[in-house]
Scaffold this motif. Structure first.
Motif, PDB file in Angstrom:
ATOM      1  N   ASP A 193       0.771  -1.237  -0.068  1.00  0.00           N
ATOM      2  CA  ASP A 193      -0.014  -0.061   0.107  1.00  0.00           C
ATOM      3  C   ASP A 193       0.901   1.312  -0.140  1.00  0.00           C
ATOM      4  O   ASP A 193       1.991   1.154  -0.210  1.00  0.00           O
ATOM      5  N   PHE A 194       0.327   2.424   0.267  1.00  0.00           N
ATOM      6  CA  PHE A 194       1.169   3.652   0.166  1.00  0.00           C
ATOM      7  C   PHE A 194       1.636   3.989   1.562  1.00  0.00           C
ATOM      8  O   PHE A 194       2.585   4.542   1.735  1.00  0.00           O
ATOM      9  N   ARG A 195       0.715   4.111   2.537  1.00  0.00           N
ATOM     10  CA  ARG A 195       1.121   4.478   3.702  1.00  0.00           C
ATOM     11  C   ARG A 195       1.433   3.654   4.819  1.00  0.00           C
ATOM     12  O   ARG A 195       2.007   4.016   6.004  1.00  0.00           O
ATOM     13  N   SER A 196       1.480   2.595   4.781  1.00  0.00           N
ATOM     14  CA  SER A 196       1.863   1.553   6.022  1.00  0.00           C
ATOM     15  C   SER A 196       3.320   1.421   5.858  1.00  0.00           C
ATOM     16  O   SER A 196       4.080   1.885   4.797  1.00  0.00           O
ATOM     17  N   ALA A 197       4.320   0.895   7.013  1.00  0.00           N
ATOM     18  CA  ALA A 197       5.536   0.753   7.067  1.00  0.00           C
ATOM     19  C   ALA A 197       5.862  -0.101   5.734  1.00  0.00           C
ATOM     20  O   ALA A 197       5.309  -1.079   5.505  1.00  0.00           O
ATOM     21  N   GLY A 198       6.877   0.309   5.254  1.00  0.00           N
ATOM     22  CA  GLY A 198       7.235  -0.607   3.997  1.00  0.00           C
ATOM     23  C   GLY A 198       6.668  -0.179   2.652  1.00  0.00           C
ATOM     24  O   GLY A 198       6.649  -0.709   1.450  1.00  0.00           O
ATOM     25  N   PHE A 257     -22.656  -0.076   4.632  1.00  0.00           N
ATOM     26  CA  PHE A 257     -21.461   0.097   3.861  1.00  0.00           C
ATOM     27  C   PHE A 257     -20.325  -0.244   4.646  1.00  0.00           C
ATOM     28  O   PHE A 257     -20.078  -0.159   5.691  1.00  0.00           O
ATOM     29  N   ILE A 258     -19.365  -1.183   3.797  1.00  0.00           N
ATOM     30  CA  ILE A 258     -18.110  -1.629   4.460  1.00  0.00           C
ATOM     31  C   ILE A 258     -17.028  -1.246   3.825  1.00  0.00           C
ATOM     32  O   ILE A 258     -16.675  -1.433   2.583  1.00  0.00           O
ATOM     33  N   VAL A 259     -16.145  -0.755   4.667  1.00  0.00           N
ATOM     34  CA  VAL A 259     -14.693  -0.133   4.160  1.00  0.00           C
ATOM     35  C   VAL A 259     -13.770  -1.239   4.542  1.00  0.00           C
ATOM     36  O   VAL A 259     -13.792  -1.621   5.805  1.00  0.00           O
ATOM     37  N   ILE A 260     -12.915  -1.634   3.506  1.00  0.00           N
ATOM     38  CA  ILE A 260     -11.787  -2.588   3.738  1.00  0.00           C
ATOM     39  C   ILE A 260     -10.513  -2.081   3.564  1.00  0.00           C
ATOM     40  O   ILE A 260     -10.563  -1.673   2.197  1.00  0.00           O
ATOM     41  N   GLY A 261      -9.609  -1.758   4.470  1.00  0.00           N
ATOM     42  CA  GLY A 261      -8.042  -1.547   3.918  1.00  0.00           C
ATOM     43  C   GLY A 261      -7.923  -0.103   3.326  1.00  0.00           C
ATOM     44  O   GLY A 261      -7.122   0.165   2.479  1.00  0.00           O
ATOM     45  N   SER A 262      -8.477   1.026   3.879  1.00  0.00           N
ATOM     46  CA  SER A 262      -8.419   2.293   3.527  1.00  0.00           C
ATOM     47  C   SER A 262      -8.032   3.116   4.593  1.00  0.00           C
ATOM     48  O   SER A 262      -8.782   3.080   5.699  1.00  0.00           O
ATOM     49  N   SER A 263      -7.141   4.423   4.440  1.00  0.00           N
ATOM     50  CA  SER A 263      -6.824   4.917   5.339  1.00  0.00           C
ATOM     51  C   SER A 263      -7.905   6.072   5.569  1.00  0.00           C
ATOM     52  O   SER A 263      -7.825   6.970   6.512  1.00  0.00           O
ATOM     53  N   LEU A 264      -8.400   6.206   4.348  1.00  0.00           N
ATOM     54  CA  LEU A 264      -9.580   7.261   4.309  1.00  0.00           C
ATOM     55  C   LEU A 264      -8.961   8.500   4.549  1.00  0.00           C
ATOM     56  O   LEU A 264      -9.663   9.438   4.821  1.00  0.00           O
TER      57      LEU A 264
END
Ligand code: NAD
Length: 262
Positions: A38-43, A196-203
């Protein structure tokens, strides 16, 4: 799994079981278990690249930016090509099989929802796709594989074979206009769903991140499945902290048990 976590999964399963229209909203975090960073996680990608280098304006005005963009694309094409859907993507397919899924609004450009088996018509790609590349002058469309072959031949900035125009992925760059049709479809679905289900987004990326707010204000129950806190946690009805694959598989198993009993 803690008792509280298990209880939240059961409550969310009840909600989905009772719902007629479920919208799933996905971010890069649903695909990390498929090996796409992803963009924002560590690594994540932003530890290695400067997002400022990848704006639409820079891409259009600077040959150096286009070169950098194609370098990144060449490096990631095999990762995207070889990635396989994981249990979280499969859980969303199971939701469609139950006839509960209105659509998937995805910020992802990796085509994994379609690869998992969701119908093309159910997937709203808010940020476009890396699967296709288009000439900005004549509109000629190429597959990522066609252009990857050109890059692997040593060309640093590929151009249109027909008119020598600038080529660009159909993924939306920072600062580029959002696709109007996809935005309309996403807004309509968000306004009219039960769950409404959000999965895996920093939003944190707008306007995409406004969709959960639209859904919640229109009366939907808002569920957020994410490994870390998100910007909209205070807005959610239920938060499930943890791996998207494990959480979504557990939720779907519980919904399926309820359907078998009914
Ligand atoms: P993001 O990187 O900002 O956030 C990802 C979130 O997912 C983080 O909060 C992280 O904690 C969480 N997460 C990571 N792995 C997880 C897992 N296995 N289970 C549960 N949660 C997990 O991504 P974003 O919100 O989608 O926004 C950034 C932009 O990234 C989007 O515009 C998207 O176009 C682009 N992007 C897409 C891909 C892709 O297509 N796979 C990859 C990288 C970036």
């Amino acid at each position: 799994m803690s008792q509280e976590h298990q209880q939240t999964i059961e409550t969310v399963a009840d909600l989905i079981h009772g719902a007629n229209s479920v919208v799933v909203f996905t971010g890069a975090g649903i695909s990390t278990e498929s090996g796409i960073p992803d963009f924002r996680s560590a690594g994540g990608l932003w530890e290695r690249y400067d997002p400022e280098e990848f704006t639409y304006q820079k891409f259009m005005s600077s040959e150096n930016s286009r070169k950098l963009m194609w370098q990144l694309a060449k490096e990631f094409a095999p990762v995207l090509e070889n990635a396989e859907p994981n249990p979280a993507h499969q859980a969303v397919v199971r939701l469609e099989e139950m006839n509960k899924l209105v659509c998937i609004i995805t910020q992802n450009v990796d085509y994994l929802h379609q690869k998992a088996g969701n119908s093309e018509s159910k997937v709203v790609e808010l940020h476009g796709t890396m699967r296709y590349i288009r000439c900005l002058s004549c509109g000629q469309r190429y597959t990522a594989q066609e252009i990857q072959a050109v890059l692997e031949d040593g060309v640093e900035i590929p151009e249109c074979h027909h008119c020598a125009g600038i080529l660009k992925h159909e993924a939306i760059a920072f600062g580029e206009a959002m696709p109007a049709q996809a935005m309309l479809k996403a807004e309509h679905a968000s306004k009219n769903c039960d769950v409404f289900i959000v999965i895996g987004s920093s939003l944190v990326v707008y306007p995409a991140a406004s969709m959960p707010v639209v859904a919640k204000r229109s009366g939907a129950s808002l569920i957020i499945v994410n490994r870390e806190p998100t910007d909209l946690d205070s807005f959610a009805d239920y938060i499930i902290r943890g791996s998207a694959g494990e959480a979504m598989d557990a939720i779907l198993k519980s919904v399926e048990q309820r359907m078998d009993r009914a």
